[in-house]
Design a protein around this motif. Structure first.
Motif, short mmCIF file in Angstrom:
data_model
loop_
_atom_site.label_atom_id
_atom_site.label_comp_id
_atom_site.label_asym_id
_atom_site.label_seq_id
_atom_site.Cartn_x
_atom_site.Cartn_y
_atom_site.Cartn_z
N LYS A 11 0.82 -1.21 0.00
CA LYS A 11 0.00 0.00 0.00
C LYS A 11 0.85 1.26 0.00
O LYS A 11 0.42 2.30 -0.44
CB LYS A 11 -0.94 0.00 1.21
N ASN A 12 2.06 1.15 0.49
CA ASN A 12 2.94 2.30 0.55
C ASN A 12 4.29 1.89 -0.04
O ASN A 12 5.08 1.23 0.62
CB ASN A 12 3.09 2.78 2.00
N PHE A 13 4.53 2.28 -1.27
CA PHE A 13 5.75 1.88 -1.97
C PHE A 13 7.00 2.27 -1.18
O PHE A 13 7.99 1.56 -1.20
CB PHE A 13 5.77 2.52 -3.36
N SER A 14 6.93 3.36 -0.45
CA SER A 14 8.07 3.81 0.34
C SER A 14 8.39 2.89 1.50
O SER A 14 9.45 2.99 2.10
CB SER A 14 7.83 5.23 0.88
N CYS A 34 16.61 11.08 -10.33
CA CYS A 34 16.72 12.39 -9.65
C CYS A 34 15.35 12.89 -9.21
O CYS A 34 15.19 13.39 -8.10
CB CYS A 34 17.38 13.41 -10.57
N ARG A 35 14.38 12.78 -10.08
CA ARG A 35 13.03 13.26 -9.75
C ARG A 35 12.42 12.46 -8.60
O ARG A 35 11.63 12.98 -7.83
CB ARG A 35 12.13 13.18 -10.97
N SER A 36 12.73 11.19 -8.52
CA SER A 36 12.13 10.35 -7.48
C SER A 36 12.56 10.78 -6.08
O SER A 36 11.87 10.48 -5.11
CB SER A 36 12.50 8.89 -7.71
N ALA A 37 13.67 11.49 -5.98
CA ALA A 37 14.14 11.94 -4.67
C ALA A 37 13.13 12.86 -3.99
O ALA A 37 13.11 12.97 -2.77
CB ALA A 37 15.48 12.65 -4.81
N ALA A 38 12.26 13.48 -4.76
CA ALA A 38 11.25 14.39 -4.20
C ALA A 38 10.03 13.65 -3.66
O ALA A 38 9.20 14.25 -2.98
CB ALA A 38 10.81 15.40 -5.26
N VAL A 39 9.93 12.35 -3.93
CA VAL A 39 8.75 11.58 -3.53
C VAL A 39 8.67 11.41 -2.02
O VAL A 39 7.64 11.63 -1.41
CB VAL A 39 8.73 10.21 -4.24
N SER A 40 9.78 11.00 -1.42
CA SER A 40 9.81 10.75 0.02
C SER A 40 11.26 10.64 0.46
O SER A 40 12.17 10.56 -0.37
CB SER A 40 9.06 9.46 0.37
N SER A 41 11.46 10.61 1.77
CA SER A 41 12.83 10.47 2.27
C SER A 41 13.41 9.10 1.90
O SER A 41 14.61 8.98 1.63
CB SER A 41 12.89 10.69 3.78
N ALA A 42 12.57 8.07 1.87
CA ALA A 42 13.04 6.74 1.47
C ALA A 42 13.51 6.75 0.02
O ALA A 42 14.55 6.18 -0.32
CB ALA A 42 11.93 5.71 1.66
N SER A 44 14.50 9.40 -1.60
CA SER A 44 15.67 10.28 -1.66
C SER A 44 16.94 9.49 -1.33
O SER A 44 17.94 9.59 -2.04
CB SER A 44 15.50 11.45 -0.70
N ARG A 45 16.88 8.70 -0.27
CA ARG A 45 18.05 7.88 0.09
C ARG A 45 18.34 6.85 -1.00
O ARG A 45 19.48 6.67 -1.40
CB ARG A 45 17.81 7.17 1.43
N ALA A 46 17.30 6.20 -1.48
CA ALA A 46 17.48 5.15 -2.49
C ALA A 46 18.02 5.73 -3.80
O ALA A 46 18.87 5.13 -4.46
CB ALA A 46 16.17 4.42 -2.73
N SER A 47 17.54 6.90 -4.18
CA SER A 47 17.95 7.48 -5.46
C SER A 47 19.41 7.93 -5.47
O SER A 47 19.99 8.10 -6.52
CB SER A 47 17.05 8.66 -5.84
N GLY A 48 19.99 8.09 -4.31
CA GLY A 48 21.40 8.48 -4.24
C GLY A 48 22.35 7.31 -4.09
O GLY A 48 23.56 7.49 -4.03
N SER A 49 21.82 6.09 -4.06
CA SER A 49 22.67 4.93 -3.80
C SER A 49 23.53 4.56 -5.01
O SER A 49 23.16 4.81 -6.16
CB SER A 49 21.82 3.73 -3.39
N ASP A 50 24.66 3.96 -4.73
CA ASP A 50 25.55 3.51 -5.79
C ASP A 50 24.90 2.43 -6.66
O ASP A 50 25.22 2.31 -7.84
CB ASP A 50 26.86 2.98 -5.20
N THR A 51 23.97 1.69 -6.10
CA THR A 51 23.25 0.67 -6.87
C THR A 51 22.55 1.29 -8.07
O THR A 51 22.58 0.75 -9.17
CB THR A 51 22.19 -0.04 -5.98
N VAL A 52 21.94 2.43 -7.85
CA VAL A 52 21.21 3.13 -8.93
C VAL A 52 22.20 3.66 -9.96
O VAL A 52 22.07 3.39 -11.16
CB VAL A 52 20.37 4.30 -8.36
#
Length: 104
Positions: A11-14, A34-42, A44-52
Motif C-alpha cells: 500500500k505504501n511503496f516507500s 533524480c526526480r524520485s528523490a522528491a517523492v519521500s525520504s526513502a 531520496s536515500r534510495a535514489s542516491g545509492s551507488d546501486t542506482v
C-alpha cells in the motif's frame, strides 16, 4: 490449468526496503532517479545509492577518468557524483584530447 498466486499488495511503496527501491530506480533513467528523490525520504536515500548510479555509468568510466587531466578514483566519489562528472566535458591524455559524452 491456471496457477493461483497470493500477491501481497504494497500500500505504501516507500515502505519497501531501500535496496529494493534502489533496484527499481536503477531500471529507470538518470532523470527519473533524480526526480524520485522528491517523492519521500526513502526515495531520496534510495535514489542516491551507488546501486542506482552504477547502472547509468558507461562500462569504461574508470578508464575515462584515469585518463582525465584531473583524475579522481572511483573510491573518492559516489557513483552519482561520477555520473555527473562524466556528463561534463573531460580533458584527457594530457590535454591532447577532449571527451564530451552524450549520456542520457
Amino acid at each position: 490449468m491456471g496457477t493461483t498466486f497470493d500477491i501481497k499488495v504494497v500500500k505504501n511503496f516507500s515502505s519497501l526496503p531501500e535496496d529494493c527501491i534502489s533496484h527499481v530506480l536503477s531500471l529507470t533513467t538518470p532523470r527519473d532517479a533524480c526526480r524520485s528523490a522528491a517523492v519521500s525520504s526513502a526515495f531520496s536515500r534510495a535514489s542516491g545509492s551507488d546501486t542506482v548510479w552504477e547502472r547509468f555509468l558507461p562500462s569504461d568510466h574508470g578508464e575515462m577518468l584515469s585518463r582525465s587531466a584531473d583524475p579522481v578514483g572511483p573510491s573518492t566519489e559516489s557513483k552519482r557524483q561520477l555520473y555527473f562528472r562524466i556528463c561534463r566535458p573531460i580533458v584527457i591524455d594530457g590535454g591532447k584530447m577532449g571527451l564530451i559524452d552524450q549520456i542520457q
